[in-house]
Write an enzyme that holds these catalytic residues in place. Structure first.
Site, PDB file in Angstrom:
ATOM      1  N   CYS A  51      42.660  40.053  49.338  1.00 30.60           N
ATOM      2  CA  CYS A  51      41.811  41.240  49.435  1.00 30.60           C
ATOM      3  C   CYS A  51      40.718  41.037  50.487  1.00 30.60           C
ATOM      4  O   CYS A  51      39.938  40.084  50.387  1.00 30.60           O
ATOM      5  CB  CYS A  51      41.184  41.525  48.076  1.00 30.60           C
ATOM      6  SG  CYS A  51      39.874  42.763  48.118  1.00 30.60           S
ATOM      7  N   GLU A  89      31.431  45.893  43.867  1.00 29.19           N
ATOM      8  CA  GLU A  89      31.302  46.461  45.216  1.00 29.19           C
ATOM      9  C   GLU A  89      30.794  45.357  46.141  1.00 29.19           C
ATOM     10  O   GLU A  89      29.707  44.801  45.963  1.00 29.19           O
ATOM     11  CB  GLU A  89      30.356  47.670  45.236  1.00 29.19           C
ATOM     12  CG  GLU A  89      30.655  48.664  46.364  1.00 29.19           C
ATOM     13  CD  GLU A  89      30.291  48.172  47.753  1.00 29.19           C
ATOM     14  OE1 GLU A  89      29.180  47.638  47.934  1.00 29.19           O
ATOM     15  OE2 GLU A  89      31.143  48.304  48.659  1.00 29.19           O
ATOM     16  N   SER A  90      31.607  45.046  47.133  1.00 26.16           N
ATOM     17  CA  SER A  90      31.370  43.857  47.951  1.00 26.16           C
ATOM     18  C   SER A  90      30.012  43.831  48.632  1.00 26.16           C
ATOM     19  O   SER A  90      29.338  42.797  48.658  1.00 26.16           O
ATOM     20  CB  SER A  90      32.486  43.707  48.988  1.00 26.16           C
ATOM     21  OG  SER A  90      32.539  44.837  49.848  1.00 26.16           O
ATOM     22  N   VAL A 101      38.208  44.186  41.883  1.00 26.68           N
ATOM     23  CA  VAL A 101      37.559  43.008  42.453  1.00 26.68           C
ATOM     24  C   VAL A 101      37.156  43.355  43.887  1.00 26.68           C
ATOM     25  O   VAL A 101      37.749  44.250  44.489  1.00 26.68           O
ATOM     26  CB  VAL A 101      38.503  41.779  42.428  1.00 26.68           C
ATOM     27  CG1 VAL A 101      38.704  41.296  41.005  1.00 26.68           C
ATOM     28  CG2 VAL A 101      39.833  42.047  43.099  1.00 26.68           C
TER      29      VAL A 101
END
Length: 201
Positions: free
Chosen positions: A9, A61-62, A49
């Site tokens: 991802c 949320e990155s 993720v």
């Protein structure tokens, strides 16, 4: 501290790059996206993720996770001190997600027709932006920042999704090489990501 991450991802990859740059030791749990563990489902209402669990704190949320890590572990800093520069950095990250990551998502998840259009748009956008990549060592800065942590995983995946940058994007390709050579980028790669073909030449 535990990071729930998927090994291919790009959004998880960017968080892993921040962790590597900060030289942080955390428990990284690789998950199967088709069978998420209960910990992720309990911690993240969107059942996705990356998800970060830090004692009682649950983050998802990155970009939110990346900023939290940078503020909690300030060395080396990945955001500028000046409020105006910090705001601009957030704008750059927003635009990376809206302009490039969204196209990458369409290439991966859309129909073949949608993917074809998105590939063309992504290639053209990177070519148009290429001079900006050459203005500094990193993106709009001489120091590695959260923006680079967002861009690096995307550029690494270009060959995999069938986007080849032309000679007109030479500055973007040189930037990618510099970024890929960074120890933190190399350390952030999972085995699955290392197996991706990344020939920017």
């Amino acid at each position: 501290m535990t990071l729930f991450s998927a090994n291919t991802c790009p959004y998880c990859h960017r968080v892993r790059m921040v962790l590597a740059e900060k030289k942080m030791t955390v428990d990284i749990v690789d998950v199967d996206l088709s069978a998420l563990p209960e910990e992720v489902i309990d911690a993240n209402p969107y059942a996705a993720v990356p998800t970060l669990v830090d004692r009682e704190l649950r983050l998802y949320e990155s970009r939110i996770i990346m900023e939290y890590l940078d503020e909690r572990f300030p060395h080396p800093p990945l955001m500028p001190i000046d409020p105006v520069a910090r705001a601009n950095t957030r704008v750059y990250m927003y635009r990376v997600d809206r302009d490039w990551s969204a196209l990458m998502d369409r290439i991966i998840k859309g129909s073949e027709a949608e993917a074809k259009v998105a590939r063309k748009q992504l290639r053209e956008s990177l070519v148009t932006t290429s001079p900006v990549f050459g203005a500094h060592r990193f993106f709009m800065s001489d120091e590695l920042s959260l923006v680079d942590c967002c861009i690096g995983p995307l550029l690494w995946r270009l060959p995999v999704v069938g986007v080849e940058l032309p000679a007109a994007a030479s500055a973007a390709k040189e930037y990618a090489r510099r970024l890929f050579d960074c120890p933190s980028f190399q350390e952030s790669l999972t085995e699955a990501e290392r197996d991706m073909v990344s020939d920017m030449c």
